[in-house]
Design a protein around this motif. Sequence first.
Motif: not given
Length: 419
Positions: A35-37, A124-131
């Motif tokens: 995940r990211a912030v 951000y949740s990278l599994d859904r919002e990586y792009d």
Amino acid sequence: MMNAPPSGGMPRPNSQESLLLDYVHRLERHRADRRAVHVHLSGLQAQNRREHHTRIAGNTFEQLVKLMQAQVFTLANADLMVIYKAQAQDEVEAAVVKLRFLFSDDPLVIEEQRTRQALFCTWYSLDREYDMLLALAQKMVQEENAKRNAASERKAQEAKFQAQKPKGSPFTPELLARVESSLGQADLANLMRRQAVCAVVGKSPPTPVFHELFISIADLRQTLFPSVNVNSSPWLFQQLTETLDRRVLSMLNKHDDRTLEGDISINLNVSTILSPEFLVFDDNVKAGMRGTIVLELQKVDIFADLGGYLFARDFAHDRGYRICIDGLTYSQLPFVDRERLGADLIKLVWDPSLTEEKDKKTEALRRIGVTRIILCRCDNQAGIEYGHSVGITLFQGRHIESMVQGDPRKRGLRARPRG
């Protein structure tokens, strides 16, 4: 370990933005538990985003970095991007709460609390919002590279300006009197220059709209007084330009090469437009051609005698001439209202810094009217590319001259580079 904030100075190949993009690329196959912030410290007031604030904010996540649960990137605009393992969600949220408390008096945090909108940070949740995160990182790298290139070009231009800055003895009233006497007898035809103002649309070659006629001050100085710095006294230099105005008008009156049949611009002082010499010039211009002649005035001259300018402007417009305010930088635009001054055109000096905060500057240019702006001193392709991006189509400068000279259709035009 947490990456240290990038320092200023020379361009850094491994900027925080580049390292972030590289890291996001490496996470492509490991996005499931990441995940990211994005903490928007750049939105805080200036006094709340000094270097020590950025350092304290980054250190808030230091323990997670040491435990290899997170990676922190301190970006050039002071924002933080924290990419972490999903299992560290509670610790990351606690760190963000601490940051909100640290900046609780800032309008950004106050507004977030009032509106319940996510203004201070974006998750951000990278599994859904990586792009989405990848696109953001790519945009950050592009913007940072553009800023660096602009800064490098600015430094190069400043160094070039300093190297070309006139040196020599002071310009004195006694010397001015001798120069004016010499100008009355000298043949200035060889010092007359022509430089095209061109329409450049898309990838088509430049099309000359009119040619600026002017005396090369550099060549004049070299010819008459090579050891004198004429810029050392702005008021004496102003007097010199008024004398040159009268000589230029006299030369144009004597020309038999159809120069006065239009499609030209001439640099004049406000006082010259009200002089007997200009009336003689006006009598020699065919009435139908006055609308194709542009009178270029300097901003300093306009504001030195605003009443005189308004009178001269009305006279020139009544006779059919167009008025252009010459040599404006972007920082001067708020003080020069083209419409209120009744000017038909302005010349905006190209500078790489125009690409910074582009949306804001583009809006300011559009309020003026991009069809009324000539982007001048374009010495490279970057000026044209910027102009096109904001809707400007009129350009002038050395690069434009070289394009005109290189176009087989235009080789017959008499266009010489500025001296």
